[in-house]
Design a protein around this motif. Structure first.
Motif, PDB file in Angstrom:
ATOM      1  N   PHE A   3     -12.710  17.022   5.854  1.00 59.28           N
ATOM      2  CA  PHE A   3     -11.889  18.154   6.274  1.00 59.28           C
ATOM      3  C   PHE A   3     -12.654  19.473   6.291  1.00 59.28           C
ATOM      4  O   PHE A   3     -12.066  20.536   6.176  1.00 59.28           O
ATOM      5  N   ASN A   4     -13.963  19.425   6.433  1.00 57.29           N
ATOM      6  CA  ASN A   4     -14.801  20.627   6.480  1.00 57.29           C
ATOM      7  C   ASN A   4     -14.625  21.532   5.259  1.00 57.29           C
ATOM      8  O   ASN A   4     -14.647  22.744   5.360  1.00 57.29           O
ATOM      9  N   ILE A   5     -14.410  20.948   4.098  1.00 59.98           N
ATOM     10  CA  ILE A   5     -14.307  21.716   2.866  1.00 59.98           C
ATOM     11  C   ILE A   5     -15.692  21.728   2.229  1.00 59.98           C
ATOM     12  O   ILE A   5     -16.262  20.684   1.949  1.00 59.98           O
ATOM     13  N   GLY A   6     -16.208  22.916   1.993  1.00 64.50           N
ATOM     14  CA  GLY A   6     -17.515  23.040   1.367  1.00 64.50           C
ATOM     15  C   GLY A   6     -17.427  22.866  -0.135  1.00 64.50           C
ATOM     16  O   GLY A   6     -16.371  22.577  -0.700  1.00 64.50           O
ATOM     17  N   VAL A   7     -18.549  23.041  -0.769  1.00 62.65           N
ATOM     18  CA  VAL A   7     -18.616  22.885  -2.223  1.00 62.65           C
ATOM     19  C   VAL A   7     -17.745  23.940  -2.905  1.00 62.65           C
ATOM     20  O   VAL A   7     -17.002  23.635  -3.843  1.00 62.65           O
ATOM     21  N   THR A   8     -17.797  25.174  -2.415  1.00 61.47           N
ATOM     22  CA  THR A   8     -16.994  26.223  -3.035  1.00 61.47           C
ATOM     23  C   THR A   8     -15.497  25.967  -2.845  1.00 61.47           C
ATOM     24  O   THR A   8     -14.707  26.233  -3.753  1.00 61.47           O
ATOM     25  N   GLY A   9     -15.113  25.447  -1.714  1.00 61.16           N
ATOM     26  CA  GLY A   9     -13.709  25.110  -1.490  1.00 61.16           C
ATOM     27  C   GLY A   9     -13.240  24.003  -2.409  1.00 61.16           C
ATOM     28  O   GLY A   9     -12.124  24.031  -2.929  1.00 61.16           O
ATOM     29  N   PHE A  10     -14.103  23.008  -2.614  1.00 58.64           N
ATOM     30  CA  PHE A  10     -13.764  21.910  -3.516  1.00 58.64           C
ATOM     31  C   PHE A  10     -13.626  22.415  -4.948  1.00 58.64           C
ATOM     32  O   PHE A  10     -12.698  22.022  -5.662  1.00 58.64           O
ATOM     33  N   ILE A  11     -14.522  23.298  -5.363  1.00 64.50           N
ATOM     34  CA  ILE A  11     -14.443  23.861  -6.711  1.00 64.50           C
ATOM     35  C   ILE A  11     -13.163  24.684  -6.861  1.00 64.50           C
ATOM     36  O   ILE A  11     -12.482  24.613  -7.889  1.00 64.50           O
ATOM     37  N   LEU A  12     -12.815  25.446  -5.839  1.00 62.05           N
ATOM     38  CA  LEU A  12     -11.592  26.242  -5.876  1.00 62.05           C
ATOM     39  C   LEU A  12     -10.361  25.351  -5.985  1.00 62.05           C
ATOM     40  O   LEU A  12      -9.448  25.633  -6.764  1.00 62.05           O
ATOM     41  N   LEU A  13     -10.329  24.250  -5.234  1.00 61.39           N
ATOM     42  CA  LEU A  13      -9.206  23.310  -5.324  1.00 61.39           C
ATOM     43  C   LEU A  13      -9.117  22.682  -6.705  1.00 61.39           C
ATOM     44  O   LEU A  13      -8.024  22.486  -7.250  1.00 61.39           O
ATOM     45  N   ALA A  14     -10.256  22.354  -7.298  1.00 59.63           N
ATOM     46  CA  ALA A  14     -10.263  21.774  -8.641  1.00 59.63           C
ATOM     47  C   ALA A  14      -9.738  22.772  -9.670  1.00 59.63           C
ATOM     48  O   ALA A  14      -8.962  22.400 -10.564  1.00 59.63           O
ATOM     49  N   LEU A  15     -10.128  24.024  -9.544  1.00 60.15           N
ATOM     50  CA  LEU A  15      -9.639  25.042 -10.475  1.00 60.15           C
ATOM     51  C   LEU A  15      -8.134  25.260 -10.327  1.00 60.15           C
ATOM     52  O   LEU A  15      -7.414  25.404 -11.322  1.00 60.15           O
ATOM     53  N   ILE A  16      -7.646  25.266  -9.098  1.00 57.21           N
ATOM     54  CA  ILE A  16      -6.205  25.413  -8.878  1.00 57.21           C
ATOM     55  C   ILE A  16      -5.458  24.216  -9.472  1.00 57.21           C
ATOM     56  O   ILE A  16      -4.407  24.370 -10.091  1.00 57.21           O
ATOM     57  N   GLY A  17      -6.022  23.023  -9.309  1.00 57.06           N
ATOM     58  CA  GLY A  17      -5.415  21.829  -9.898  1.00 57.06           C
ATOM     59  C   GLY A  17      -5.374  21.907 -11.413  1.00 57.06           C
ATOM     60  O   GLY A  17      -4.379  21.528 -12.035  1.00 57.06           O
ATOM     61  N   LEU A  18      -6.438  22.414 -12.013  1.00 54.43           N
ATOM     62  CA  LEU A  18      -6.454  22.580 -13.469  1.00 54.43           C
ATOM     63  C   LEU A  18      -5.385  23.572 -13.923  1.00 54.43           C
ATOM     64  O   LEU A  18      -4.719  23.356 -14.939  1.00 54.43           O
ATOM     65  N   LEU A  19      -5.237  24.652 -13.183  1.00 50.01           N
ATOM     66  CA  LEU A  19      -4.236  25.651 -13.559  1.00 50.01           C
ATOM     67  C   LEU A  19      -2.809  25.114 -13.407  1.00 50.01           C
ATOM     68  O   LEU A  19      -1.942  25.397 -14.228  1.00 50.01           O
ATOM     69  N   LEU A  20      -2.561  24.336 -12.349  1.00 51.01           N
ATOM     70  CA  LEU A  20      -1.208  23.843 -12.105  1.00 51.01           C
ATOM     71  C   LEU A  20      -0.809  22.699 -13.037  1.00 51.01           C
ATOM     72  O   LEU A  20       0.309  22.670 -13.545  1.00 51.01           O
ATOM     73  N   PHE A  21      -1.715  21.757 -13.241  1.00 53.44           N
ATOM     74  CA  PHE A  21      -1.353  20.541 -13.958  1.00 53.44           C
ATOM     75  C   PHE A  21      -1.931  20.449 -15.360  1.00 53.44           C
ATOM     76  O   PHE A  21      -1.463  19.657 -16.169  1.00 53.44           O
ATOM     77  N   GLY A  22      -2.950  21.203 -15.657  1.00 49.46           N
ATOM     78  CA  GLY A  22      -3.574  21.130 -16.968  1.00 49.46           C
ATOM     79  C   GLY A  22      -4.558  19.981 -17.046  1.00 49.46           C
ATOM     80  O   GLY A  22      -4.476  19.011 -16.293  1.00 49.46           O
ATOM     81  N   PRO A  23      -5.500  20.066 -17.961  1.00 46.14           N
ATOM     82  CA  PRO A  23      -6.547  19.036 -18.034  1.00 46.14           C
ATOM     83  C   PRO A  23      -6.045  17.666 -18.494  1.00 46.14           C
ATOM     84  O   PRO A  23      -6.639  16.644 -18.173  1.00 46.14           O
ATOM     85  N   SER A  24      -4.937  17.613 -19.205  1.00 46.45           N
ATOM     86  CA  SER A  24      -4.457  16.309 -19.681  1.00 46.45           C
ATOM     87  C   SER A  24      -3.727  15.533 -18.586  1.00 46.45           C
ATOM     88  O   SER A  24      -3.692  14.300 -18.612  1.00 46.45           O
ATOM     89  N   LYS A  25      -3.146  16.226 -17.621  1.00 49.85           N
ATOM     90  CA  LYS A  25      -2.387  15.553 -16.564  1.00 49.85           C
ATOM     91  C   LYS A  25      -3.227  15.163 -15.361  1.00 49.85           C
ATOM     92  O   LYS A  25      -2.825  14.301 -14.578  1.00 49.85           O
TER      93      LYS A  25
END
Length: 59
Positions: A3-25
Motif C-alpha cells: 500500500f505504498n506505506i514507508g517505514v515512517t508510516g509503518f512506525i506511525l501506525l504501530a505507535l497509534i496501535g500502541l496508544l489505542l490498544f496498549g501493549p498487552s492487547k
C-alpha cells in the motif's frame, strides 16, 4: 512495502496501535487478525473448488 506505506508510516501506525490498544492487547489483536485472514482464505478456496470440479466434469 504494501500500500505504498514507508517505514515512517509503518512506525506511525504501530505507535497509534500502541496508544489505542496498549501493549498487552496487541499480540491478541494480531492473532485474531491472522486467524480471521486464514479462515477467509480457506473459505474462499472452498467456494472456488466446487466450481473448478464442475468445469472439469463437463469437459
Amino acid at each position: 512495502m504494501p500500500f505504498n506505506i514507508g517505514v515512517t508510516g509503518f512506525i506511525l501506525l504501530a505507535l497509534i496501535g500502541l496508544l489505542l490498544f496498549g501493549p498487552s492487547k496487541l499480540p491478541q489483536l494480531g492473532k485474531a487478525i491472522g486467524t480471521t485472514i486464514r479462515e477467509f482464505r480457506t473459505g474462499t478456496k472452498e467456494l472456488m473448488e466446487p466450481d473448478e470440479t464442475k468445469t472439469e466434469k463437463k469437459e
